[in-house]
Structure formats: structure tokens, C-alpha cells
Design a protein around this motif. Structure first.
Motif, PDB file in Angstrom:
ATOM      1  N   LEU A  25       1.211  -7.998   9.621  1.00  0.00           N
ATOM      2  CA  LEU A  25       0.954  -6.683   9.033  1.00  0.00           C
ATOM      3  C   LEU A  25       0.597  -5.668  10.111  1.00  0.00           C
ATOM      4  N   VAL A  26      -0.295  -6.032  10.999  1.00  0.00           N
ATOM      5  CA  VAL A  26      -0.694  -5.130  12.085  1.00  0.00           C
ATOM      6  C   VAL A  26       0.488  -4.860  13.015  1.00  0.00           C
ATOM      7  N   SER A  27       1.267  -5.892  13.309  1.00  0.00           N
ATOM      8  CA  SER A  27       2.432  -5.720  14.185  1.00  0.00           C
ATOM      9  C   SER A  27       3.468  -4.799  13.556  1.00  0.00           C
ATOM     10  N   ALA A  28       3.573  -4.827  12.217  1.00  0.00           N
ATOM     11  CA  ALA A  28       4.524  -3.930  11.545  1.00  0.00           C
ATOM     12  C   ALA A  28       4.200  -2.480  11.847  1.00  0.00           C
ATOM     13  N   VAL A  29       2.926  -2.169  11.972  1.00  0.00           N
ATOM     14  CA  VAL A  29       2.498  -0.804  12.300  1.00  0.00           C
ATOM     15  C   VAL A  29       2.657  -0.524  13.790  1.00  0.00           C
ATOM     16  N   ARG A  30       2.171  -1.431  14.611  1.00  0.00           N
ATOM     17  CA  ARG A  30       2.151  -1.196  16.063  1.00  0.00           C
ATOM     18  C   ARG A  30       3.536  -1.272  16.700  1.00  0.00           C
ATOM     19  N   ASP A  31       4.399  -2.126  16.178  1.00  0.00           N
ATOM     20  CA  ASP A  31       5.688  -2.389  16.822  1.00  0.00           C
ATOM     21  C   ASP A  31       6.867  -1.748  16.084  1.00  0.00           C
ATOM     22  N   ARG A  32       6.591  -0.803  15.221  1.00  0.00           N
ATOM     23  CA  ARG A  32       7.684  -0.170  14.470  1.00  0.00           C
ATOM     24  C   ARG A  32       8.581   0.622  15.420  1.00  0.00           C
ATOM     25  N   ALA A  33       9.834   0.758  15.033  1.00  0.00           N
ATOM     26  CA  ALA A  33      10.807   1.465  15.869  1.00  0.00           C
ATOM     27  C   ALA A  33      10.508   2.965  15.893  1.00  0.00           C
ATOM     28  N   ASP A  34      11.010   3.633  16.915  1.00  0.00           N
ATOM     29  CA  ASP A  34      10.854   5.083  17.016  1.00  0.00           C
ATOM     30  C   ASP A  34      11.451   5.754  15.779  1.00  0.00           C
ATOM     31  N   GLY A  35      10.736   6.710  15.245  1.00  0.00           N
ATOM     32  CA  GLY A  35      11.223   7.447  14.096  1.00  0.00           C
ATOM     33  C   GLY A  35      10.871   6.821  12.757  1.00  0.00           C
ATOM     34  N   VAL A  36      10.325   5.618  12.773  1.00  0.00           N
ATOM     35  CA  VAL A  36       9.921   4.948  11.533  1.00  0.00           C
ATOM     36  C   VAL A  36       8.464   5.287  11.253  1.00  0.00           C
ATOM     37  N   THR A  37       8.195   5.804  10.072  1.00  0.00           N
ATOM     38  CA  THR A  37       6.830   6.155   9.715  1.00  0.00           C
ATOM     39  C   THR A  37       6.005   4.900   9.445  1.00  0.00           C
ATOM     40  N   ILE A  38       4.698   5.054   9.503  1.00  0.00           N
ATOM     41  CA  ILE A  38       3.807   3.938   9.184  1.00  0.00           C
ATOM     42  C   ILE A  38       4.043   3.473   7.754  1.00  0.00           C
ATOM     43  N   ASN A  39       4.208   4.434   6.862  1.00  0.00           N
ATOM     44  CA  ASN A  39       4.448   4.098   5.462  1.00  0.00           C
ATOM     45  C   ASN A  39       5.714   3.256   5.295  1.00  0.00           C
ATOM     46  N   ILE A  83      -7.573   7.366   6.128  1.00  0.00           N
ATOM     47  CA  ILE A  83      -6.911   6.149   6.603  1.00  0.00           C
ATOM     48  C   ILE A  83      -7.441   4.930   5.855  1.00  0.00           C
ATOM     49  N   ARG A  84      -8.736   4.864   5.632  1.00  0.00           N
ATOM     50  CA  ARG A  84      -9.313   3.717   4.929  1.00  0.00           C
ATOM     51  C   ARG A  84      -8.848   3.680   3.475  1.00  0.00           C
ATOM     52  N   VAL A  85      -8.755   4.854   2.851  1.00  0.00           N
ATOM     53  CA  VAL A  85      -8.245   4.904   1.475  1.00  0.00           C
ATOM     54  C   VAL A  85      -6.796   4.428   1.440  1.00  0.00           C
ATOM     55  N   TYR A  86      -6.003   4.895   2.405  1.00  0.00           N
ATOM     56  CA  TYR A  86      -4.591   4.496   2.466  1.00  0.00           C
ATOM     57  C   TYR A  86      -4.472   2.988   2.679  1.00  0.00           C
ATOM     58  N   ALA A  87      -5.259   2.434   3.614  1.00  0.00           N
ATOM     59  CA  ALA A  87      -5.196   0.998   3.897  1.00  0.00           C
ATOM     60  C   ALA A  87      -5.561   0.187   2.659  1.00  0.00           C
ATOM     61  N   ASP A  91       8.815  -0.362  -4.699  1.00  0.00           N
ATOM     62  CA  ASP A  91       9.467   0.945  -4.670  1.00  0.00           C
ATOM     63  C   ASP A  91       8.619   1.991  -5.376  1.00  0.00           C
ATOM     64  N   ALA A  92       8.054   1.621  -6.525  1.00  0.00           N
ATOM     65  CA  ALA A  92       7.226   2.564  -7.273  1.00  0.00           C
ATOM     66  C   ALA A  92       5.976   2.942  -6.480  1.00  0.00           C
ATOM     67  N   GLY A  93       5.333   1.946  -5.876  1.00  0.00           N
ATOM     68  CA  GLY A  93       4.114   2.213  -5.117  1.00  0.00           C
ATOM     69  C   GLY A  93       4.349   3.113  -3.925  1.00  0.00           C
ATOM     70  N   PHE A  94       5.386   2.840  -3.169  1.00  0.00           N
ATOM     71  CA  PHE A  94       5.629   3.649  -1.979  1.00  0.00           C
ATOM     72  C   PHE A  94       6.231   5.005  -2.325  1.00  0.00           C
ATOM     73  N   ALA A  95       6.879   5.115  -3.473  1.00  0.00           N
ATOM     74  CA  ALA A  95       7.339   6.428  -3.937  1.00  0.00           C
ATOM     75  C   ALA A  95       6.147   7.323  -4.229  1.00  0.00           C
ATOM     76  N   VAL A  96       5.106   6.745  -4.811  1.00  0.00           N
ATOM     77  CA  VAL A  96       3.879   7.509  -5.061  1.00  0.00           C
ATOM     78  C   VAL A  96       3.246   7.938  -3.740  1.00  0.00           C
ATOM     79  N   LEU A  97       3.230   7.050  -2.771  1.00  0.00           N
ATOM     80  CA  LEU A  97       2.659   7.393  -1.466  1.00  0.00           C
ATOM     81  C   LEU A  97       3.435   8.503  -0.779  1.00  0.00           C
ATOM     82  N   GLU A  98       4.744   8.458  -0.892  1.00  0.00           N
ATOM     83  CA  GLU A  98       5.579   9.440  -0.213  1.00  0.00           C
ATOM     84  C   GLU A  98       5.563  10.804  -0.917  1.00  0.00           C
ATOM     85  N   SER A  99       5.609  10.794  -2.240  1.00  0.00           N
ATOM     86  CA  SER A  99       5.832  12.045  -2.968  1.00  0.00           C
ATOM     87  C   SER A  99       4.685  12.448  -3.887  1.00  0.00           C
ATOM     88  N   GLY A 100       3.673  11.614  -3.989  1.00  0.00           N
ATOM     89  CA  GLY A 100       2.607  11.918  -4.923  1.00  0.00           C
ATOM     90  C   GLY A 100       2.968  11.453  -6.318  1.00  0.00           C
TER      91      GLY A 100
END
Length: 205
Positions: free
Chosen positions: A75-89, A157-161, A182-191
Motif C-alpha cells: 500500500l505504501v509503495s503504491a503511493v511512493r512508487d507511482r509513475a509520473d503523472g499518476v495521482t495518489i488517488n 490527509i488523515r481523513v483521506y487515509a 469505482d463508486a468510492g473513488f468516484a466520490v473522492l474524485e468528484s464529490g
């Protein structure tokens, strides 16, 4: 002559023993029910002593979750090692999709579904799984703060985590896991907006 067995080999043997114990225990739990299997029965079936079982797993519930530390690291590596241009979300969403797919690939869709049903219908395991998963909140928050160049996690950040970790628990409770993702991350992206508002918007009113 002194035996200088490499540390890597010892660690691999320990990991193999741990996985075998967990696999055997999970099989017995699925066959007979969590409450109907004792630690000694697990030890006998895995051909180890009860002391060895407890050396790897502090309590009975932990027997079902043999990859908790590895999942945290991924999980931590997914954030730290993500490709350029890829958001944390997006990186965390992709991580969850891979985890769901890996579980199905390893055990098959039917077995994965049976295991999730067993997990959700066993209160002690459901509670333990939630507690174990949510303890990764600090590690995820710290990784996100570091990626954003902040000295420590902010309240946002803590709320998001907490939100994304809770979402994984919700995913485990549903048969269509990708739909929930998909539903969860759609809410994160668009409210979030009430269903009525979306219907009005789609009808152009």
C-alpha cells in the motif's frame, strides 16, 4: 565447522512455515467453522507444535491473515512508487484493483467469494480484520505527507487515509468488489451529490 546459514534463507523458511500454518488453519476454519477448530488441531494438521503456531500468530484470529505487513508495504509503495503523472488517488485505486485481482487469480473466483462470505459471517474475524487494516492509517498518512513535501500529515490527509482504508473494508463486504471501488473513488474524485440531483442533472432540468 560453524553453520553460517544466510539470513535470507532463514527468513524464507520462516515465511513458508507461516504461510503453511495460515493456509491449513483457513482450510480447517472453512470446513468446520472458526469456533470449532482449536489451535492444537491447527498445529497437528500443519505438522508443527502449538508453540510454533503462537510464535508466528499472536492470537487465533491472526491465523487467517498471514500477509498483513506485506499488504501495508504494498500500500505504501503504491503511493511512493507511482509513475509520473499518476495521482495518489489513482495509485491507491489501482492498488486495490490489483489486490482484488490477485486474490481471485490465486484462489479462483468461487473460493474468493466463499472466503469473503466466511470472513463477513464470523464476527471475531471481521472485527480483527478491520482493526488490523486500519492500523495502517499512520503509515499511509506519513507516505502521503512525504510525497506532498509536508513535514507531517494534515487533518485532511488523515481523513483521506481513513476513508480509503475504510473503503477497502466495505469492498470486502460486497460481492461486486470493483463496483464498490469505482463508486468510492468516484466520490473522492468528484464529490458526492444526492441521487435526485444527479437525475435532475442528467435530464437537463
Amino acid at each position: 565447522m560453524t553453520n553460517t546459514e544466510p539470513l535470507g534463507r532463514r527468513e524464507r523458511k520462516k515465511a513458508a512455515t507461516r504461510k503453511n500454518i495460515s493456509d491449513v488453519a483457513t482450510m480447517l476454519f472453512l470446513e468446520r467453522g472458526f469456533d470449532n477448530v482449536s489451535i492444537r488441531e491447527v498445529a497437528d494438521a500443519a505438522d508443527v507444535s502449538p508453540t510454533t503456531v503462537f510464535a508466528h500468530f499472536p492470537q487465533k484470529e491472526a491465523l487467517v491473515f498471514d500477509e498483513d505487513d506485506e499488504q501495508r508495504d504494498r500500500l505504501v509503495s503504491a503511493v511512493r512508487d507511482r509513475a509520473d503523472g499518476v495521482t495518489i488517488n489513482q495509485a491507491i485505486r489501482d492498488f486495490y484493483v490489483v489486490e482484488v485481482g490477485a486474490n481471485i487469480d490465486e484462489h479462483g473466483n468461487d473460493v474468493a467469494r466463499i472466503f469473503l462470505t466466511f470472513l463477513n459471517e464470523t464476527p471475531a474475524l471481521r472485527e480483527y480484520a478491520a482493526k488490523m487494516w486500519l492500523r495502517h492509517e499512520d503509515a499511509l498518512s506519513d507516505a502521503i505527507a512525504d510525497e506532498l513535501g509536508l513535514p507531517e500529515p494534515t487533518a485532511e490527509i488523515r481523513v483521506y487515509a481513513r476513508f480509503v482504508l475504510q473503503m477497502q473494508l466495505l469492498v470486502n463486504e460486497h460481492e461486486d468488489q470493483l463496483e464498490i471501488l469505482d463508486a468510492g473513488f468516484a466520490v473522492l474524485e468528484s464529490g458526492w451529490a444526492p441521487v435526485e440531483a444527479r437525475i435532475v442533472e442528467s435530464n437537463g432540468r
